[in-house]
Design an enzyme around this catalytic site. Structure first.
Site, PDB file in Angstrom:
ATOM      1  N   ASP A   7     -37.793   2.868   5.502  1.00  0.00           N
ATOM      2  CA  ASP A   7     -38.747   3.454   6.441  1.00  0.00           C
ATOM      3  C   ASP A   7     -39.929   2.503   6.607  1.00  0.00           C
ATOM      4  O   ASP A   7     -40.289   1.767   5.681  1.00  0.00           O
ATOM      5  CB  ASP A   7     -39.212   4.805   5.887  1.00  0.00           C
ATOM      6  CG  ASP A   7     -40.180   5.522   6.805  1.00  0.00           C
ATOM      7  OD1 ASP A   7     -40.008   5.449   8.033  1.00  0.00           O
ATOM      8  OD2 ASP A   7     -41.110   6.165   6.290  1.00  0.00           O
ATOM      9  N   ASP A   9     -43.308   3.468   8.106  1.00  0.00           N
ATOM     10  CA  ASP A   9     -44.631   4.065   7.884  1.00  0.00           C
ATOM     11  C   ASP A   9     -44.767   4.576   6.452  1.00  0.00           C
ATOM     12  O   ASP A   9     -43.943   5.338   5.971  1.00  0.00           O
ATOM     13  CB  ASP A   9     -44.868   5.198   8.883  1.00  0.00           C
ATOM     14  CG  ASP A   9     -44.788   4.689  10.313  1.00  0.00           C
ATOM     15  OD1 ASP A   9     -45.231   3.562  10.564  1.00  0.00           O
ATOM     16  OD2 ASP A   9     -44.267   5.424  11.166  1.00  0.00           O
ATOM     17  N   ASP A 134     -40.442   8.005   2.523  1.00  0.00           N
ATOM     18  CA  ASP A 134     -41.443   8.888   1.917  1.00  0.00           C
ATOM     19  C   ASP A 134     -41.263  10.338   2.350  1.00  0.00           C
ATOM     20  O   ASP A 134     -41.830  11.236   1.746  1.00  0.00           O
ATOM     21  CB  ASP A 134     -42.857   8.430   2.289  1.00  0.00           C
ATOM     22  CG  ASP A 134     -43.080   8.456   3.788  1.00  0.00           C
ATOM     23  OD1 ASP A 134     -42.373   7.727   4.502  1.00  0.00           O
ATOM     24  OD2 ASP A 134     -43.960   9.196   4.257  1.00  0.00           O
TER      25      ASP A 134
END
Length: 186
Positions: A7, A9, A134
């Site tokens: 990922d 971000d 996250d």
């Protein structure tokens, strides 16, 4: 060799830090990352800010100067040199943020082939071996083996192997890969 999704971000780029700085300046608030209980930042902002939060991501060049998460470049280069395929999987949010995200990736992770950038809000459709993310919601729908990247809003989550930082991720690939893959290393 493994096909690893990462990922962007929070995991590679410190988006939340800058996003909160903009929000706090615009709405005269003091919201901190530690205050977030969900990846959905709009749950904690003032009601009048909810519609503005995604528009902040449309600010030209917003992504261009985001801080790179410590050790992420080094660890991903090492994994790539070991023969693993690295894919960046990120939500495009908006057309403007997609352009900025792409440019940021080219600048900071240019060693990853741009054909391996996947812009999607649906990580459950991605067919890779491992996902580093996250978002608990992304780990829940991912078909492979997820590694949950530690954030203030996923502290109570214990269903997934968790990494506090990129040094932890490096350790997982060096010493705990069999555990992650369920007893059989590829």
């Amino acid at each position: 060799k493994l096909r690893i999704g990462v990922d962007q971000d929070w995991v590679l780029a410190k988006l939340t830090k800058k996003w909160l700085e903009y929000y706090n300046a615009i709405f005269d608030d003091d919201l901190k990352a530690d205050d977030l209980e969900s990846w959905d930042i709009t749950e904690k902002v003032k009601p009048e800010a909810k519609n503005v939060m995604l528009n902040i991501l449309n600010i030209p060049e917003f992504y261009r100067d985001l801080e790179v998460t410590k050790d992420s470049q080094r660890v991903l280069k090492n994994l790539q040199e070991q023969g693993h395929e690295i894919f960046i999987i990120t939500d495009p949010y908006t057309k403007m943020s997609m352009k900025s995200k792409f440019e940021w990736l080219q600048e900071h992770f240019g060693f990853i082939d741009k054909k391996h950038y996947i812009f999607t809000a649906s990580k459950g459709v991605i067919d890779l071996d491992i996902l580093i993310d996250d978002g608990v919601h992304n780990c829940e729908v991912f078909k492979g083996k997820p590694i949950l990247f530690d954030t203030p809003y996923n502290q109570k989550e214990n269903r997934f192997l968790k990494a506090r930082n990129w040094q932890d991720i490096e350790n997982i690939f060096e010493h705990r890969l069999e555990e992650l893959l369920g007893g059989k290393e590829k």
